[in-house]
Design a protein around this motif. Structure first.
Motif, short mmCIF file in Angstrom:
data_model
loop_
_atom_site.label_atom_id
_atom_site.label_comp_id
_atom_site.label_asym_id
_atom_site.label_seq_id
_atom_site.Cartn_x
_atom_site.Cartn_y
_atom_site.Cartn_z
N LEU A 107 67.24 98.35 -21.84
CA LEU A 107 65.80 98.11 -21.80
C LEU A 107 65.09 98.89 -22.90
CD1 LEU A 107 63.16 97.17 -20.44
CD2 LEU A 107 63.37 99.13 -18.90
N GLY A 108 65.43 100.17 -23.06
CA GLY A 108 64.76 100.99 -24.07
C GLY A 108 65.02 100.51 -25.47
N ALA A 109 66.28 100.17 -25.78
CA ALA A 109 66.61 99.69 -27.11
C ALA A 109 65.93 98.36 -27.40
CB ALA A 109 68.12 99.55 -27.26
N ALA A 110 65.84 97.49 -26.39
CA ALA A 110 65.17 96.21 -26.57
C ALA A 110 63.69 96.41 -26.88
CB ALA A 110 65.34 95.34 -25.32
N LEU A 111 63.04 97.30 -26.14
CA LEU A 111 61.63 97.57 -26.39
C LEU A 111 61.41 98.13 -27.79
CD1 LEU A 111 59.92 99.11 -23.23
CD2 LEU A 111 59.12 97.21 -24.64
N TYR A 112 62.26 99.07 -28.19
CA TYR A 112 62.14 99.65 -29.54
C TYR A 112 62.18 98.56 -30.59
CZ TYR A 112 63.74 101.69 -33.91
OH TYR A 112 63.88 102.02 -35.23
N GLN A 113 63.14 97.64 -30.45
CA GLN A 113 63.30 96.61 -31.48
C GLN A 113 62.12 95.65 -31.47
OE1 GLN A 113 66.07 97.14 -33.38
NE2 GLN A 113 65.02 95.79 -34.80
N ILE A 114 61.59 95.35 -30.29
CA ILE A 114 60.42 94.47 -30.20
C ILE A 114 59.24 95.08 -30.95
CG2 ILE A 114 58.66 93.61 -28.60
CD1 ILE A 114 60.96 93.15 -26.58
N TYR A 115 59.02 96.40 -30.76
CA TYR A 115 57.87 97.05 -31.39
C TYR A 115 58.00 97.12 -32.91
CZ TYR A 115 54.99 98.41 -27.43
OH TYR A 115 54.14 98.40 -26.36
N LEU A 116 59.22 97.02 -33.44
CA LEU A 116 59.37 97.00 -34.89
C LEU A 116 58.81 95.73 -35.50
CD1 LEU A 116 62.87 98.57 -35.51
CD2 LEU A 116 60.67 99.48 -36.21
N PHE A 117 58.63 94.71 -34.69
CA PHE A 117 58.06 93.46 -35.17
C PHE A 117 56.63 93.27 -34.66
CE2 PHE A 117 62.70 92.69 -35.05
CZ PHE A 117 62.90 92.52 -36.42
N LYS A 118 55.98 94.36 -34.31
CA LYS A 118 54.59 94.35 -33.90
C LYS A 118 53.70 94.82 -35.06
CE LYS A 118 54.74 93.30 -29.41
NZ LYS A 118 53.94 92.20 -28.81
N PRO A 119 52.40 94.47 -35.05
CA PRO A 119 51.52 94.92 -36.13
C PRO A 119 51.28 96.42 -36.14
CG PRO A 119 50.28 93.68 -34.48
CD PRO A 119 51.72 93.52 -34.15
N VAL A 120 51.52 97.11 -35.03
CA VAL A 120 51.47 98.58 -35.00
C VAL A 120 52.79 99.06 -34.42
CG1 VAL A 120 50.38 100.61 -34.00
CG2 VAL A 120 48.97 98.71 -34.76
N GLN A 121 53.46 99.96 -35.15
CA GLN A 121 54.74 100.47 -34.67
C GLN A 121 54.50 101.68 -33.76
OE1 GLN A 121 54.82 99.00 -38.04
NE2 GLN A 121 55.55 97.47 -36.60
N VAL A 122 54.98 101.59 -32.54
CA VAL A 122 54.91 102.73 -31.63
C VAL A 122 56.30 102.95 -31.06
CG1 VAL A 122 52.51 102.30 -31.01
CG2 VAL A 122 54.31 101.31 -29.62
N THR A 123 56.58 104.18 -30.71
CA THR A 123 57.88 104.50 -30.12
C THR A 123 57.87 104.17 -28.64
OG1 THR A 123 57.17 106.77 -29.73
CG2 THR A 123 58.33 106.31 -31.80
N VAL A 124 59.04 103.92 -28.11
CA VAL A 124 59.17 103.66 -26.68
C VAL A 124 59.03 104.99 -25.95
CG1 VAL A 124 60.65 102.76 -24.86
CG2 VAL A 124 60.69 101.72 -27.14
N SER A 125 58.11 105.04 -25.03
CA SER A 125 57.83 106.29 -24.33
C SER A 125 58.99 106.69 -23.43
CB SER A 125 56.56 106.12 -23.48
OG SER A 125 56.37 107.22 -22.64
N LEU A 180 67.92 110.40 -20.95
CA LEU A 180 68.27 110.66 -22.34
C LEU A 180 69.24 109.63 -22.90
CD1 LEU A 180 68.47 114.55 -22.57
CD2 LEU A 180 66.74 113.03 -23.53
N VAL A 181 70.14 109.12 -22.07
CA VAL A 181 70.98 108.00 -22.52
C VAL A 181 70.07 106.84 -22.94
CG1 VAL A 181 72.65 106.26 -21.82
CG2 VAL A 181 72.99 108.64 -21.15
N ALA A 182 69.09 106.55 -22.08
CA ALA A 182 68.18 105.44 -22.36
C ALA A 182 67.28 105.71 -23.56
CB ALA A 182 67.33 105.14 -21.12
N SER A 183 66.71 106.93 -23.63
CA SER A 183 65.78 107.22 -24.72
C SER A 183 66.50 107.38 -26.05
CB SER A 183 64.97 108.48 -24.40
OG SER A 183 65.80 109.63 -24.36
N THR A 184 67.76 107.86 -26.04
CA THR A 184 68.52 107.93 -27.28
C THR A 184 68.74 106.53 -27.83
OG1 THR A 184 69.64 109.97 -26.61
CG2 THR A 184 70.68 108.67 -28.34
N ALA A 185 69.09 105.60 -26.96
CA ALA A 185 69.23 104.21 -27.38
C ALA A 185 67.89 103.65 -27.85
CB ALA A 185 69.77 103.37 -26.23
N ALA A 186 66.80 104.07 -27.17
CA ALA A 186 65.47 103.58 -27.51
C ALA A 186 64.93 104.23 -28.77
CB ALA A 186 64.51 103.83 -26.35
N GLY A 187 65.57 105.34 -29.21
CA GLY A 187 65.15 105.94 -30.47
C GLY A 187 65.40 105.04 -31.64
#
Length: 786
Positions: A107-125, A180-187
């Motif tokens: 879930l975290g990695a998917a969200l991160y990648q989605i935000y890279l294609f958004k007009p504003v880049q934000v990190t996954v919280s 941290l497993v999730a957020s590391t992937a979401a990084g």
């Protein structure tokens, strides 16, 4: 406490000792009054705070108290007053924590990648992830079969297995490991962005195994560096990684039970639920709420020439629309809790940069510098001299190598004025970063290494971890560096990179050199400097005429830095929460591998589904290709470094910015040695590389949230922190994290349900708050308000 460390850098807002050069007369009077009240206060907790100084390694430091609570001003204050030193010694890595972490890594990695294609880049919280994980963990502990169910029965032989699956109460260290497993992937890894560039601009579909090996190589090489640099970038108190504080605060609130924490949890879930419901309005139903601008609404019928100026300056809700001056955004997904976390000093420096940005970009465009009026004011794409999209395929062909004859026919590519300015500011920032770290923080670096070597680092959290758990040997990290090196070498030799093996080695050396500087700045101020521009310059010098090779050179050099910052921040979070270092090592390596796989899969899905929008220089207010566009533009232009950036090129000033960024910081350092305080402001509190970076902050993307971010920062870091430190300590990070969690949960749902992340989008019906034509904020005179 007046600080020379760069964390609390605005003396008029800091807790400076009475009588120090940086403290005002009012602060001195306030401090005396507070001290007088404390001396007569019989409150047990206040006396304990004062008595604790007898054993406190920071006892010599002065602290300002307001209403009996300390004002959090520095990293030492965070370690002493904000983060609990409690360590229950509970297990960290369990079957449950790994399974839950693995599931939500996707879930975290998917969200991160989605935000890279958004007009504003934000990190996954991290807060968004930890909350979902907490809910699942509580459910697991309560409803999954337990050993107690079979003990004393004929099925007692199942007890060890059930205890392995469900070890009972879901405690803090299990929770942290899973998160941290999730957020590391979401990084995430910007390596995947390169594969998107190849897919969009070069017709190359990088194989999944190649992509995963390359991502693993860059991420784990960065992690190996972090391990070697721990004494400098993780252990000391001033290495705060401020954006982690909401997560730390919430972890301890969820698991360290008390009446106070019960109230904090109630506030948290109320804020989470409210923001979850609210986010659907600015994100989908009522997007005008992301950029309310009175000037735009009041100028619907001005002449078209004036309308263009209004749009360029005041518009900012759509991607690359304008600078968003005086716009207010009510969309938290773009504001984020960053601005309730970053020190006020960092934010104040960024405000100076914003002011310069408004003036510089408007000035560059309307003075027609770099032929700016022939192109959009804001864009990261490449253009022909006549303003059309540049035909790079004709110049580089299927071999991804420069065809000189074709170049003479097609001509050189051109950057928009804002993009050229952004590249110049990036170089100024890099030069300033290196100079600032060496001149202002050099003595601190030496002291940190001596303390680590002697075991005298005073941070209380590090002391507890060091006493209770085995540290990761340095040879583990060295082994990880070796594995990462060979994984990358396989990609270079077998993949479609066009990068020579010797250039790959140069890239890694360059990244390893810059990483400590970037980590220092990020850890101390909460925000780093984009050093990618330096990597592109060197790539162009060693790989002329090869844009794809430059992409990969930049990937291995810059990704080492980016991942080292993310993983160092996680190590600090582990230190605050007393996670065994060896458990942290395994957790981060596993999360990195998972993230590489999921990032690649989601990238392919979004690029294939939204290809035309991602190639459009402007994009929409939902999808934007500005990140791959920018990477591709840089790769192409720096592969033509001699023609574009040489002595006779149109952009000669951009590479020279690297040198020009060094000089002002050196002058500033000399002034600070002679006059530390000028006009009540500490000279060292002006962080020039941060100012340079924010001087081009609005050169692309959605800019309407800028003023809202400033307001949030002032309310949190000035008003609450200074005048209501008790409320700040208990609720500031809780509420910010809850808002992140609520908004990002809703955005994840909307991305796949209606935004078309994996298929056809389903836009909300047009109405006044969601106009069918023109810009959402009416900065182009839609006529819908007639």
């Amino acid at each position: 406490m007046a600080s020379n460390d760069g964390v609390e850098q605005l003396p008029q807002l800091s807790a400076a000792p009475a009588g120090s050069p940086g403290s005002s007369i009012d602060e001195k009077a306030e401090l005396k009054g507070v001290q007088k009240r404390l001396s007569s206060d019989s409150s047990l907790d206040i006396k304990e705070k004062l008595d604790d100084k007898a054993e406190d390694p920071y006892a010599h430091d002065e602290v300002v108290y307001v209403r009996g609570e300390p004002v959090i001003s520095s990293g030492a204050d965070v370690s002493r007053f904000l983060v609990d030193t409690r360590d229950d010694g509970d297990p960290a890595i369990t079957f449950r924590s790994i399974v839950i972490g693995t599931i939500f890594a996707g879930l975290g990695a998917a969200l991160y990648q989605i935000y890279l294609f958004k007009p504003v880049q934000v990190t996954v919280s991290t807060v968004f992830l930890l909350l979902i994980i907490w809910s699942v963990g509580i459910f697991w502990a309560k409803y999954f079969p337990k050993a107690s169910w079979v003990e004393g029965t004929r099925f007692a032989w199942l007890a060890p297995t059930l205890r392995f699956i469900n070890p009972g109460e879901f405690r803090i260290k299990e929770h942290v490991i899973a998160s941290l497993v999730a957020s590391t992937a979401a990084g995430g890894s910007s390596a995947v962005n390169n594969f998107a560039v190849q897919r969009l601009y070069y017709g190359t579909n990088v194989q999944a195994l190649t992509a995963i090996l390359a991502t693993f190589s860059t991420a784990c090489f960065g992690y190996g560096l972090v391990g070697l640099l721990r004494p400098l970038t993780v252990y000391p108190s001033e290495m705060v990684y401020w954006s982690n504080l909401p997560a730390v605060n919430i972890f301890q609130s969820l698991h360290f039970d008390s009446a106070t924490n019960h109230q904090r949890l109630k506030v948290f879930w109320s804020a989470f639920t409210g923001m979850f419901i609210w986010e659907i309005f600015p994100a989908y139903i009522f997007p005008l709420l992301n950029g309310i601008n009175i000037i735009c609404l009041a100028t619907q019928h001005v002449p078209s020439a004036a309308q263009d100026v209004v749009t360029n300056l005041f518009g900012g809700t759509d991607g690359n629309e304008g600078l968003g001056f005086a716009s207010l955004s009510l969309d938290w997904q773009y504001i984020t809790s960053t601005f309730v976390s970053l020190p006020l000093a960092q934010q104040a420096n960024s405000w100076i940069g914003y002011a310069v940005c408004y003036i510089a970009i408007m000035g560059i465009y309307y003075s027609d510098a770099w032929n700016s009026k022939s192109f959009p004011m804001l864009s990261t794409s490449l253009f022909d001299q006549n303003g059309t999209r540049y035909n790079q395929h004709a110049v580089f062909g299927s071999t991804f190598t420069l065809n000189q004859t074709a170049l003479e026919e097609v001509g050189l590519p051109a950057l928009t004025g804002s993009n050229a300015w952004a590249n110049l500011c990036a170089n100024l920032s890099i030069g300033g970063l290196i100079a600032h770290c060496v001149l202002f923080w050099g003595p601190y670096v030496w002291d940190s290494f001596k303390q680590a070597y002697n075991g005298t680092q005073p941070d209380p959290h590090w002391q507890i971890v060091r006493k209770n758990y085995k540290e990761v040997p340095y040879y583990w990290y060295i082994g990880l560096l070796v594995l990462s090196f060979f994984a990358g070498l396989i990609v270079v030799l077998k993949g479609e990179t066009t990068l020579p093996w010797w250039s790959y080695i140069i890239a890694l050396i360059l990244g390893a050199f810059v990483a400590p500087f970037s980590n220092l700045l990020f850890a101390r101020l909460g925000n780093g400097i984009a050093t990618n521009q330096l990597m592109k310059m060197v790539a162009g010098a060693v790989n002329p005429g090869k844009p794809v090779a430059n992409l990969y050179f930049s990937m291995w050099s810059h990704d080492v830095i980016a991942t080292s910052i993310n993983l160092a921040g996680d190590l600090k979070l582990g230190q605050y929460l007393k996670i065994p270092p060896r458990a942290m090592f395994a957790t981060q390596v596993w999360g990195t591998i998972l993230g590489a796989i999921v990032n690649y899969v989601v990238m392919v899905s979004v690029v294939d589904a939204q290809r035309e929008i991602l190639l459009d220089p402007r994009g929409t207010n939902i999808w934007s290709g500005q990140v791959p566009q920018s990477l591709n533009s840089a790769a192409v232009t720096w592969s033509l470094a001699k023609q574009l950036y040489g002595p006779h090129g149109p952009y000669i000033w951009i590479p020279l910015g690297l040198v020009f960024g060094l000089i002002p910081t050196a002058i500033q350092w000399a002034i600070a040695k002679r006059w530390p305080v000028i006009g009540g402001v500490r000279v060292e509190s002006v962080i020039l590389p941060v100012i340079y970076m924010y001087s081009a902050w609005m050169s692309a993307g959605t800019n309407s949230p800028i003023w809202s971010c400033i307001i949030v920062g002032l309310v949190s870091q000035l008003w609450l922190r200074r005048y209501y430190p008790g409320w700040f300590k208990k609720y500031n990070y809780i509420v910010g994290g809850a808002f992140d969690g609520g908004s990002q949960t809703m955005i994840f749902i909307l991305s796949f349900a209606v935004f078309g992340a994996s298929g056809v989008p389903k836009p909300f019906p047009a109405w006044a708050g969601n106009p069918a034509q023109g810009n959402v904020d009416y900065c182009n005179g839609n006529g819908a308000l007639d």
